[in-house]
Design a protein around this motif. Structure first.
Motif, PDB file in Angstrom:
ATOM      1  N   GLY A  51      45.045  43.467  65.592  1.00 15.50           N
ATOM      2  CA  GLY A  51      44.843  44.067  64.489  1.00 15.50           C
ATOM      3  C   GLY A  51      45.824  45.331  64.340  1.00 15.50           C
ATOM      4  O   GLY A  51      46.840  45.524  65.168  1.00 15.50           O
ATOM      5  N   ASP A  52      45.609  46.093  63.444  1.00 18.82           N
ATOM      6  CA  ASP A  52      46.730  47.252  63.085  1.00 18.82           C
ATOM      7  C   ASP A  52      46.834  48.383  64.211  1.00 18.82           C
ATOM      8  O   ASP A  52      45.678  48.506  64.918  1.00 18.82           O
ATOM      9  CB  ASP A  52      46.486  47.737  61.843  1.00 18.82           C
ATOM     10  CG  ASP A  52      47.612  48.745  61.205  1.00 18.82           C
ATOM     11  OD1 ASP A  52      48.756  48.794  61.774  1.00 18.82           O
ATOM     12  OD2 ASP A  52      47.350  48.905  59.837  1.00 18.82           O
ATOM     13  N   LEU A  53      47.967  48.782  64.475  1.00 19.19           N
ATOM     14  CA  LEU A  53      47.784  49.806  65.540  1.00 19.19           C
ATOM     15  C   LEU A  53      47.977  51.010  65.054  1.00 19.19           C
ATOM     16  O   LEU A  53      48.597  51.555  64.174  1.00 19.19           O
ATOM     17  CB  LEU A  53      49.588  49.550  66.013  1.00 19.19           C
ATOM     18  CG  LEU A  53      49.881  50.386  67.268  1.00 19.19           C
ATOM     19  CD1 LEU A  53      49.089  50.232  68.541  1.00 19.19           C
ATOM     20  CD2 LEU A  53      51.384  50.027  67.600  1.00 19.19           C
ATOM     21  N   PRO A  54      46.808  51.946  65.534  1.00 13.73           N
ATOM     22  CA  PRO A  54      46.890  53.309  65.079  1.00 13.73           C
ATOM     23  C   PRO A  54      47.827  54.055  65.879  1.00 13.73           C
ATOM     24  O   PRO A  54      48.088  54.070  66.975  1.00 13.73           O
ATOM     25  CB  PRO A  54      45.485  53.765  65.344  1.00 13.73           C
ATOM     26  CG  PRO A  54      45.232  52.640  66.676  1.00 13.73           C
ATOM     27  CD  PRO A  54      45.886  51.554  66.520  1.00 13.73           C
ATOM     28  N   THR A  55      48.595  54.957  65.025  1.00 12.80           N
ATOM     29  CA  THR A  55      49.365  56.036  65.638  1.00 12.80           C
ATOM     30  C   THR A  55      49.245  57.383  65.058  1.00 12.80           C
ATOM     31  O   THR A  55      48.297  57.328  64.045  1.00 12.80           O
ATOM     32  CB  THR A  55      50.907  55.662  65.176  1.00 12.80           C
ATOM     33  OG1 THR A  55      51.117  56.035  63.807  1.00 12.80           O
ATOM     34  CG2 THR A  55      51.220  54.191  65.574  1.00 12.80           C
ATOM     35  N   ARG A  56      49.781  58.288  65.641  1.00 11.29           N
ATOM     36  CA  ARG A  56      49.584  59.692  64.935  1.00 11.29           C
ATOM     37  C   ARG A  56      49.987  59.813  63.277  1.00 11.29           C
ATOM     38  O   ARG A  56      49.479  60.551  62.642  1.00 11.29           O
ATOM     39  CB  ARG A  56      50.281  60.800  65.594  1.00 11.29           C
ATOM     40  CG  ARG A  56      49.993  61.069  67.125  1.00 11.29           C
ATOM     41  CD  ARG A  56      50.779  62.214  67.772  1.00 11.29           C
ATOM     42  NE  ARG A  56      50.224  62.497  69.150  1.00 11.29           N
ATOM     43  CZ  ARG A  56      50.634  63.628  69.815  1.00 11.29           C
ATOM     44  NH1 ARG A  56      51.749  64.278  69.457  1.00 11.29           N
ATOM     45  NH2 ARG A  56      49.978  63.537  70.825  1.00 11.29           N
ATOM     46  N   LYS A  57      50.921  58.851  63.051  1.00 13.78           N
ATOM     47  CA  LYS A  57      51.236  58.842  61.619  1.00 13.78           C
ATOM     48  C   LYS A  57      50.463  58.037  60.648  1.00 13.78           C
ATOM     49  O   LYS A  57      50.576  57.849  59.593  1.00 13.78           O
ATOM     50  CB  LYS A  57      52.895  58.405  61.486  1.00 13.78           C
ATOM     51  CG  LYS A  57      53.742  59.362  62.115  1.00 13.78           C
ATOM     52  CD  LYS A  57      55.100  58.882  62.207  1.00 13.78           C
ATOM     53  CE  LYS A  57      56.176  59.930  62.776  1.00 13.78           C
ATOM     54  NZ  LYS A  57      57.536  59.334  62.406  1.00 13.78           N
ATOM     55  N   GLY A  58      49.567  57.348  61.485  1.00 13.69           N
ATOM     56  CA  GLY A  58      48.490  56.485  60.403  1.00 13.69           C
ATOM     57  C   GLY A  58      48.653  55.028  61.192  1.00 13.69           C
ATOM     58  O   GLY A  58      49.506  54.811  62.094  1.00 13.69           O
ATOM     59  N   PRO A  59      48.106  54.114  60.483  1.00 12.70           N
ATOM     60  CA  PRO A  59      47.947  52.878  61.054  1.00 12.70           C
ATOM     61  C   PRO A  59      49.393  52.102  60.530  1.00 12.70           C
ATOM     62  O   PRO A  59      49.792  52.281  59.498  1.00 12.70           O
ATOM     63  CB  PRO A  59      47.104  52.153  60.150  1.00 12.70           C
ATOM     64  CG  PRO A  59      46.566  53.077  59.172  1.00 12.70           C
ATOM     65  CD  PRO A  59      46.742  54.677  59.581  1.00 12.70           C
ATOM     66  N   VAL A  60      50.006  51.494  61.399  1.00  8.01           N
ATOM     67  CA  VAL A  60      51.313  51.095  61.144  1.00  8.01           C
ATOM     68  C   VAL A  60      51.786  50.120  59.971  1.00  8.01           C
ATOM     69  O   VAL A  60      52.194  50.342  58.970  1.00  8.01           O
ATOM     70  CB  VAL A  60      51.833  50.285  62.606  1.00  8.01           C
ATOM     71  CG1 VAL A  60      53.264  49.650  62.153  1.00  8.01           C
ATOM     72  CG2 VAL A  60      52.135  51.382  63.519  1.00  8.01           C
ATOM     73  N   PHE A  61      50.546  49.069  60.029  1.00  3.84           N
ATOM     74  CA  PHE A  61      50.675  48.037  58.998  1.00  3.84           C
ATOM     75  C   PHE A  61      50.404  48.524  57.742  1.00  3.84           C
ATOM     76  O   PHE A  61      51.088  48.302  56.578  1.00  3.84           O
ATOM     77  CB  PHE A  61      49.764  46.821  59.292  1.00  3.84           C
ATOM     78  CG  PHE A  61      50.511  46.041  60.476  1.00  3.84           C
ATOM     79  CD1 PHE A  61      51.277  46.140  61.254  1.00  3.84           C
ATOM     80  CD2 PHE A  61      49.621  44.832  60.797  1.00  3.84           C
ATOM     81  CE1 PHE A  61      51.808  45.473  62.253  1.00  3.84           C
ATOM     82  CE2 PHE A  61      50.126  44.023  61.712  1.00  3.84           C
ATOM     83  CZ  PHE A  61      51.067  44.302  62.585  1.00  3.84           C
TER      84      PHE A  61
END
Length: 163
Positions: A51-61
């Motif tokens: 699924g989508d990869l969460p990052t500090r900037k938000g979900p990548v996709f």
């Protein structure tokens, strides 16, 4: 140059940059689809596989999809001689392509006098750049490649990329 040879459309008779006059063209429904391939590497792709990869900037996709649509809407602000277009629709999709890549596609639609391929290409490109930006903390070996027009319809001539 012969009269049958293709010529650049964004140059005037003096060889200077010029916007193409589309005033006399017919209004038609136009669609363009473009693709960018992003090689993230197998490790990062494994993280997004479920699924989508969460990052500090938000979900990548999700972030890349929004960035792609926003960029398509701003194409005329980014590419100097593009006409500003009111898009009828813009869709960005991201597909995981194991073992190490993503395919990003942008489909843009307009009812107008000029084509929409630059908007589709811009949307796919900026979505790919957004993926890079959001994943660069994990690797700088990310490669954006194969940004290309897949198809366009509705203008003077249609185009379909042959794989």
């Amino acid at each position: 140059m012969s009269d049958l040879a293709p010529k650049l459309t964004h140059l005037n008779d003096a060889g200077q940059p010029a916007m193409v006059n589309v005033g006399g063209k017919a209004v038609t429904a136009r669609v363009a689809r473009a693709r960018a391939r992003v090689r993230l590497g197998a490790d990062i792709v494994a993280l997004v596989q479920a699924g989508d990869l969460p990052t500090r900037k938000g979900p990548v996709f999700q972030t890349a999809i929004i960035a792609g649509v926003m960029a398509a809407k701003k194409t005329a602000d980014l590419i100097p001689l593009c006409h500003p277009l009111g898009l009828d629709d813009c869709q960005v999709s991201i597909e995981v392509l194991p073992p190490d890549s993503l395919l990003i596609e942008c489909t843009a639609r307009v009812t107008g006098k000029t084509g929409i391929e630059m908007e589709a290409l811009t949307g796919a490109s900026v979505a790919a750049l957004t993926v890079y930006d959001m994943c660069k903390a994990m690797s700088h070996n990310i490669v954006i490649e194969e940004i290309r027009l897949l198809e366009k319809t509705g203008g003077k001539s249609d185009f379909h990329h042959q794989d």
